[in-house]
Design an enzyme around this catalytic site. Structure first.
Site, PDB file in Angstrom:
ATOM      1  CE  LYS A   1     -70.509  15.715  -2.707  1.00  0.00           C
ATOM      2  NZ  LYS A   1     -71.047  16.520  -1.561  1.00  0.00           N
TER       3      LYS A   1
ATOM      4  NE  ARG B   1     -62.828   9.357   3.687  1.00  0.00           N
ATOM      5  CZ  ARG B   1     -63.374  10.394   2.715  1.00  0.00           C
ATOM      6  NH1 ARG B   1     -64.422  10.751   2.944  1.00  0.00           N
ATOM      7  NH2 ARG B   1     -62.630  10.618   1.652  1.00  0.00           N
TER       8      ARG B   1
ATOM      9  CD  GLU C   1     -73.533  20.516   1.253  1.00  0.00           C
ATOM     10  OE1 GLU C   1     -72.566  19.641   1.927  1.00  0.00           O
ATOM     11  OE2 GLU C   1     -73.588  21.672   1.188  1.00  0.00           O
TER      12      GLU C   1
HETATM   13  P1  ATP Z   1     -67.262  15.261   0.517  1.00  0.00           P
HETATM   14  O1  ATP Z   1     -66.253  15.574   1.467  1.00  0.00           O
HETATM   15  O2  ATP Z   1     -66.494  14.724  -0.635  1.00  0.00           O
HETATM   16  O3  ATP Z   1     -68.167  16.445   0.071  1.00  0.00           O
HETATM   17  P2  ATP Z   1     -69.462  14.376   1.644  1.00  0.00           P
HETATM   18  O4  ATP Z   1     -69.549  13.077   2.563  1.00  0.00           O
HETATM   19  O5  ATP Z   1     -69.187  15.757   2.433  1.00  0.00           O
HETATM   20  O6  ATP Z   1     -68.236  14.108   0.807  1.00  0.00           O
HETATM   21  P3  ATP Z   1     -72.078  14.184   0.852  1.00  0.00           P
HETATM   22  O7  ATP Z   1     -72.495  14.597  -0.450  1.00  0.00           O
HETATM   23  O8  ATP Z   1     -72.274  14.480   2.161  1.00  0.00           O
HETATM   24  O9  ATP Z   1     -70.515  14.181   0.402  1.00  0.00           O
HETATM   25  O10 ATP Z   1     -72.136  12.366   0.723  1.00  0.00           O
HETATM   26  C1  ATP Z   1     -73.380  11.826   0.322  1.00  0.00           C
HETATM   27  C2  ATP Z   1     -73.062  10.303   0.897  1.00  0.00           C
HETATM   28  O11 ATP Z   1     -71.936   9.735   0.282  1.00  0.00           O
HETATM   29  C3  ATP Z   1     -72.897  10.259   2.318  1.00  0.00           C
HETATM   30  O12 ATP Z   1     -73.529   9.379   3.051  1.00  0.00           O
HETATM   31  C4  ATP Z   1     -71.488   9.944   2.805  1.00  0.00           C
HETATM   32  O13 ATP Z   1     -71.211   9.275   3.900  1.00  0.00           O
HETATM   33  C5  ATP Z   1     -70.999   9.179   1.478  1.00  0.00           C
HETATM   34  N1  ATP Z   1     -69.668   9.289   0.980  1.00  0.00           N
HETATM   35  C6  ATP Z   1     -68.999  10.438   0.853  1.00  0.00           C
HETATM   36  N2  ATP Z   1     -67.504  10.205   0.659  1.00  0.00           N
HETATM   37  C7  ATP Z   1     -67.612   8.743   0.711  1.00  0.00           C
HETATM   38  C8  ATP Z   1     -66.245   7.940   0.738  1.00  0.00           C
HETATM   39  N3  ATP Z   1     -65.244   8.398   0.402  1.00  0.00           N
HETATM   40  N4  ATP Z   1     -66.593   6.648   0.808  1.00  0.00           N
HETATM   41  C9  ATP Z   1     -67.964   6.188   1.257  1.00  0.00           C
HETATM   42  N5  ATP Z   1     -68.845   6.917   1.157  1.00  0.00           N
HETATM   43  C10 ATP Z   1     -68.680   8.426   0.833  1.00  0.00           C
HETATM   44 MG    MG Z   2     -71.275  16.109   3.497  1.00  0.00          MG
END
Ligand code: ATP
Ligand code: MG
Length: 583
Positions: free
Chosen positions: A271, A261, A35
């Site tokens: 993020k 994760r 995102e």
């Molecule tokens: P954040 O909470 O940091 O915004 P998010 O999952 O909301 O993380 P996205 O942009 O939706 O962020 O994530 C893109 C991809 O990265 C998703 O498939 C998510 O599962 C993966 N991802 C995010 N954080 C991690 C992590 N700590 N370890 C492994 N994969 C991750």
């Molecule tokens: Mg997300």
């Protein structure tokens, strides 16, 4: 030793191998779906290495798709930053970048299809009512008053939503599944909401936006994704993922698989929380070298090779845990050992005056060892040395002069046990690339701090061992007259807590007082130490982004933003020594 990478064998690769062997899929297509509401962090690197990695290994492809269904939090800047980060990590997506927003027409059509099938309805309850009526693990949900409205009524209301006849929060579209379902995600989840907001890709075309849980599976299916790999928190969303793909009627449904994760000690991997650090002003930006963002790690001097190696080492499993940050440093260090030139920098300069300099150096021509190349220009003896002890990286000229700096920690009046550097009882040491130095006297200030050493050099020891005695220890040094002042930044963790959960940083701003309280309590006050150092002239000539090993100190990079040749700025990448041994 074989340099062939060993075949990786985690549960996801096993599934993919089986799917290819059984003929379930002829080729595989994965996706990385960030995102664009912030910059990528080390957790995303794990996901990128997995998604692009398996695509490469199995001859498939990986899409980069922005899951941009929440326009108020998203920005074009983040889209651009994320693209740059993925490329920098060494991966290339299949075809053009994709956006969930380019499927808004299709998604709208599928929503209408669900309404026509009797699988979705417009709910006019407030968001709070919807939440309260959803029930809990112990209580079933309460059906909405609009749950059994006719298909025609629902079509008309959904059209009104699209036409902008509802204000934000006045109406939502919900999937009609089961208000008593044990999985709360299946209790008629919201799939579209009204949001009068400008979108970075679609402008003002839409005032309704699909929810992530609706857009994501259908985008996967529409693109023909075979394996949709995500983190474990989406496990409970998989039943809805499968439901919606089946209801819309895709022939070859994608399958979602979840892995754990990445969590690293003392590191924020969210993020939204990283954005809070930026907004609170406790870091200089998303690319502050202390940030675990790709932009921050890049500026810090971490290498794509190091990050990819780290991801291979941690592997892919379903078990949660904290990964030791030293493992990341180990991988980065390994990638620097054979690629960085050496240089000398003194971080805590202590002046040394060499009283016999002119006399000793004037004899260097007769006494020098043929291995030692040097030239005296009347002021400095210019020593020619390789930039790397065994790799062919060219040569550098190091000026040796009457006054030099050594590191203040290399001289102790009362050394602790086992101290191997200079002290009144151990006055002799090898100056790296130069002569044996002998300290004859130290000067102190009123507080008793050593402020200058008075020393001599042994004129016979340039490129030669001293006669009749063993001198142990080698220290680095820089000419006091020809060295260049530089800012050298050393880093430590941003968080005091090992587990980011204990740092309890809220995802949303809570006000200045709460911020100040959090900063005081959880932020490491020593995460950045700036030294006014002196570096050898060759280091000052560095181009921004060039990496070095400062002998006996750490690996450093010339800062990509602030470094200039007249005012050098270096960031510590990793220390030289590691206390971590991989299995
Ligand atoms: P954040 O909470 O940091 O915004 P998010 O999952 O909301 O993380 P996205 O942009 O939706 O962020 O994530 C893109 C991809 O990265 C998703 O498939 C998510 O599962 C993966 N991802 C995010 N954080 C991690 C992590 N700590 N370890 C492994 N994969 C991750
Ligand atoms: Mg997300």
């Amino acid at each position: 030793m074989s340099t062939q990478p060993t075949e990786k064998n985690d549960f996801i690769r096993t599934i993919i191998r089986d799917d290819l062997a059984s003929g379930k899929h002829d080729s595989i297509l994965t996706r990385f779906p960030p995102e664009p509401n912030g910059y990528l962090h080390i957790g995303h690197v794990k996901s990128i290495c997995l998604n692009f990695g398996v695509a490469n290994e199995f001859g498939g492809a990986c899409n980069l798709r922005f899951d941009d269904t929440n326009p108020t939090a998203e920005k074009q800047d983040f889209v651009d930053g994320i693209k740059e980060d993925v490329r920098w990590l060494g991966f290339e997506w299949a075809g053009d970048v994709r956006y969930a927003s380019s499927y808004f027409d299709e998604l709208y059509g599928w929503a209408v299809q669900l309404i026509k099938q009797g699988d979705a309805y417009v709910d006019l309850q407030s968001i709070d009512e919807i939440r309260a009526n959803r029930g809990s693990f112990t209580e079933v949900g309460v059906p909405s008053p609009q749950r059994d409205a006719s298909i025609e009524e629902n079509l008309a209301r959904f059209e009104d939503m699209r036409q902008g006849k509802f204000a934000d929060g006045e109406a939502v579209l919900r999937a009609k599944i089961d208000m008593t379902h044990p999985n709360l995600n299946m209790r008629d989840p919201v799939i579209y909401r009204v949001m009068h907001a400008h979108h970075h890709q679609t402008g003002d075309q839409w005032c309704i936006y699909p929810m992530y849980d609706f857009a994501h599976p259908l985008s996967d299916a529409y693109e023909g994704i075979t394996h949709s790999l995500c983190t474990l928190e989406f496990e409970d969303h998989r039943p809805f993922y499968d439901w919606v793909v089946q209801k819309v009627g895709f022939d070859v449904p994608p399958r979602q698989y979840e892995f754990s994760r990445l969590n690293i000690d003392h590191t924020l991997t969210s993020k939204r929380k990283l954005k809070r650090l930026v907004d609170m002003g406790v870091v200089s930006g998303w690319d502050d070298p202390r940030m675990p963002t790709v932009a921050g790690m890049r500026r810090r001097g971490y290498t794509p090779e190091g990050l990819r190696d780290f991801c291979e080492r941690i592997g892919i499993t379903k078990s949660e845990g904290l990964v030791d940050h030293r493992m990341l440093e180990f991988s980065v260090r390994k990638s620097l050992e054979e690629t960085t030139a050496r240089g000398m920098a003194v971080l805590r300069p202590l002046k040394v005056t060499i009283t016999n300099f002119d006399d000793a150096v004037s004899k260097f021509n007769e006494l020098k060892n043929e291995k030692t190349l040097a030239e005296f220009d009347g002021e400095a003896l210019w020593l020619t040395q390789p930039k790397h002890p065994h790799l062919n990286m060219g040569e550098r000229q190091i000026p040796f002069t009457k006054t030099i700096y050594i590191d203040a920690t290399d001289y102790e009046i009362e050394p602790p046990a086992g101290y191997k550097r200079l002290s009144p009882n151990n006055p002799e040491i090898r100056l790296r690339n130069s002569y044996i130095l002998k300290v004859n006297e130290h000067k102190t200030d009123d507080a008793g701090n050593v402020i200058e050493l008075i020393a001599t050099i042994d004129e016979h020891t340039l490129g030669n061992n001293p006669e009749g005695r063993k001198v142990k220890g080698v220290i680095h040094w820089v000419s006091a007259t020809h060295g260049v002042t530089a800012f050298v930044r050393l880093y430590d963790h941003l968080l005091l807590e090992e587990d980011e959960i204990d740092a309890s940083l809220a995802q949303n701003a809570l006000g200045a007082d709460a911020d100040a309280f959090w900063i005081n309590r959880h932020l490491n006050p020593n995460s950045l130490t700036v030294y006014q150092a002196v570096v050898e002239p060759d280091l000052a000539k560095a181009a921004a982004g060039e990496r070095f090993q400062f002998e006996r100190e750490s690996y450093f990079i010339a800062d990509s933003v602030e470094h200039t040749q007249s005012s050098p700025v270096f960031n510590q990448i990793v220390s030289l020594k590691d206390s971590f041994k991989p299995e």
